[in-house]
Design a protein around this motif. Structure first.
Motif, short mmCIF file in Angstrom:
data_model
loop_
_atom_site.label_atom_id
_atom_site.label_comp_id
_atom_site.label_asym_id
_atom_site.label_seq_id
_atom_site.Cartn_x
_atom_site.Cartn_y
_atom_site.Cartn_z
N UNK A 6 0.81 -1.21 0.00
CA UNK A 6 0.00 0.00 0.00
C UNK A 6 0.85 1.26 0.00
N UNK A 7 1.96 1.24 0.74
CA UNK A 7 2.84 2.40 0.78
C UNK A 7 3.51 2.68 -0.55
N UNK A 8 3.75 1.63 -1.34
CA UNK A 8 4.45 1.80 -2.61
C UNK A 8 3.54 2.21 -3.77
N UNK A 9 2.24 2.30 -3.53
CA UNK A 9 1.33 2.71 -4.60
C UNK A 9 1.40 4.23 -4.79
N UNK A 10 1.53 4.65 -6.05
CA UNK A 10 1.63 6.08 -6.38
C UNK A 10 0.24 6.63 -6.66
N UNK A 11 -0.35 7.27 -5.65
CA UNK A 11 -1.71 7.79 -5.82
C UNK A 11 -1.76 8.96 -6.78
N UNK A 12 -0.60 9.58 -7.05
CA UNK A 12 -0.58 10.68 -8.01
C UNK A 12 -1.01 10.23 -9.39
#
Length: 587
Positions: free
Chosen positions: A275-281
């Motif tokens: 989850x931390x490695x997902x780029x929400x941008x």
């Protein structure tokens, strides 16, 4: 941020997110993912180096594969060879072909990029799928085993996929270990596992403590995984092979029990790291594209897996359930994307999009599986069934396999009554295993080991441990957690028997009492009494002694009361003997 600070953040996020999502019936995995997104760089940025955390958390997947290997005996794996090759191979090939074709024809990506994305997205998440199959109690059923075969094939295929992706690089990087190094590493693991690990564990069991056994379990997993990784194979495959080699070992259940807490924590950390490695941008920039592709990925893989399971004559309901469980992208897609970017096969932007699609597909999977199970289990089909092997579980457990427990075991064996033996003595366990009985090495007073031993299916348990404190501890545990199980408990002496009786134990066997009664009969007959007279005298004593013991238990007497009762009992017993003698002398 310090290491302790990071650990505190991980634990706090877990404590909030996981119970909340389980309460909402969305599953713990989705809770981990959302927790990772919130504390990661895309949101609150509490942790600024998520990739390092992901690399460390992959140990959770390694430990998971080790535990899976422990459950698979080599003969079982050999029976599954056709499922692995045909079901697993066809799923991987068809999924990669369809996804790659969409990338090539619909989005006009180059052939190497299309193949890379197709192979990466064809892989499912072993950790996700097995967790879901376990929660839905379908892992050990025929459709669950078909799904597991697909996951095994995917794990085996990771190394060839990485080699294919590396071959697409414009400039070839330095070669890894030669092919024969990998083969030699596998052979070395097989030889060491076959001839050295069990003797090593026996030494640890004899001279070490429970903490040392935990250290030994972690040592075996990590050394095997690192050796395989250094030889060019995956760490997960190394751990899996090590687990298979120990599947026939007497220590398998103890090892699994020791590994379980580490596996659970590291898997949770692994999902948080994803989850931390997902780029929400990227999601904000192209929400329709990313979400649409995630849904399309789940749909394509679910349909392909559903068709394969139907071809193996599984029901519609089970086929769709397993298909949904395996429909997400997998953790190895992140590894493939990392290699592809570093090898200049594709751009960082495309890799970020693929990673985001994988992450969202994971987030979609758990709710879809839960919705499917709720609808079909309540309306259109029977409840999800548990493992079909439950009926084969022995219904008698003997905790403690010394001289006391072995007597019962011999009688049961002579009458073909299956039983499970539990003992902390490795030599006792090795001995009973030779005769084909189910054996568990470890401390029977541990609830987790009791569960693995089959206590839920047991009808009777004989507590024959040699230590009175452990006997009492195990008795209390079973009376509290498993009141339906019939308890026969060994008591070291009269005081211990009194203590057990006060706990509510109905069947108490004083270890010296019956032997003493038998010796008494022989003494009386040798002295000159007839067999009938000696048996009558002994019966009087036995009945009176049991009455006195019952009185002490019922009135919950303290030690002073025991002494007083014993004195009163001797007077009553003397009166009984005198009355019996008068009756015998009467004409």
């Amino acid at each position: 941020m310090s290491l302790l600070g990071s650990v505190a953040i991980f634990l706090g996020a877990t404590l909030i997110a996981v119970p909340l999502f389980k309460r909402l019936k969305l599953g713990s995995i989705l809770g981990y993912l959302i927790a990772g997104i919130i504390i990661g760089p895309s949101a609150l940025n509490f942790i600024d180096d998520p990739y390092t955390i992901l690399h460390f958390a992959e140990l959770g997947v390694v430990l998971l594969l080790f535990v899976i290997g422990l459950e698979l005996e080599p003969k079982t794996l050999w029976k599954m060879r056709n499922q692995i090759l045909f079901s697993g191979g066809s799923q991987l090939f068809v999924s990669a072909l369809v996804i790659g074709a969409i990338c090539y024809l619909l989005f006009s990506l180059s052939l190497p990029i299309s193949i890379t994305i197709g192979l990466a997205l064809a892989l499912s998440s072993t950790a996700f799928a097995i967790q879901l199959m376990t929660e839905q109690r379908i892992l050990k059923t025929p459709p669950g085993q078909q799904g597991f075969s697909m996951l095994l094939m995917q794990d085996v295929a990771v190394i060839p996929i990485l080699l294919i992706v590396a071959s697409f690089a414009p400039t070839q990087s330095e070669e890894g270990p030669a092919w024969y190094i990998s083969i030699l590493a596998v052979l070395a693991v097989l030889v060491i596992g076959r001839f050295l690990i069990n003797p090593f564990l026996r030494i640890v069991a004899r001279y070490g403590s429970s903490e040392v056994m935990t250290a030994a379990a972690l040592f075996i997993v990590l050394v095997t995984a690192l050796a395989m990784s250094a030889s060019g194979l995956s760490m997960g495959m190394g751990a899996f092979v090590a687990g298979i080699l120990l599947a026939d070992s007497s220590f398998k259940h103890q090892l699994e029990t020791e590994i379980e807490p580490f596996k659970g924590l590291l898997l949770g950390l692994f999902f948080i790291a994803i989850g931390m490695n997902l780029d929400l941008g990227l999601l904000i920039a192209e929400p329709l594209f990313i979400v649409g592709m995630s849904i399309l990925l789940v749909l394509i893989k679910a349909l392909i897996i559903f068709a394969i399971l139907k071809a193996t004559k599984q029901s519609n309901t089970d086929s769709m359930r397993v298909a949904l469980m395996l429909s997400q992208g997998g953790e190895f897609a992140f590894v493939v994307m990392t290699l592809a970017v570093s090898s200049f096969v594709l751009s960082a932007e495309i890799a970020g999009q693929v990673n985001l699609i994988v992450g969202i597909s994971m987030a979609l999977t758990s709710p879809l599986v839960i919705l499917h199970s709720l609808f079909f289990n309540t309306k259109n089909c029977p409840a999800v069934y548990d493992t079909h092997a439950d009926s084969d579980e022995p219904q008698v457990i003997i905790a403690g396999f010394g001289r006391f427990g072995q007597i019962t075991a011999r009688v049961l064996s002579a009458n073909n009554i299956a039983f499970t033996a539990m003992d902390k003595d490795a030599e006792h366990i090795e001995f009973v295993k030779k005769f084909g009985n189910r054996v568990f090495y470890g401390d029977a007073t541990r609830l987790d080991l009791l569960k693995k031993s089959g206590i839920d299916e047991a009808r009777v348990i004989l507590i024959a441990i040699d230590n009175p404190e452990e006997i009492t501890k195990l008795t209390k545990l079973i009376l509290k957690e498993y009141p339906h199980v019939s308890l026969i408990v060994r008591a070291r002496n009269r005081i211990h028997a009194t203590e057990l009786g006060k706990l509510g134990v109905k069947h108490i066997v004083r270890e010296m009492f019956d032997a003493g009664i038998g010796a008494c009969k022989n003494v009386l007959q040798a002295y000159g009494y007839t067999q009938g007279q000696s048996e009558s005298m002994v019966d009087i004593f036995e009945q009176h002694d049991q009455q006195m013991l019952s009185k002490v238990i019922e009135e919950d007497m303290e030690f002073d009361g025991l002494v007083k009762t014993a004195a009163q009992g001797r007077e009553e017993l003397q009166t009984l003997f005198e009355n019996d003698r008068k009756e015998s002398d009467a004409p």
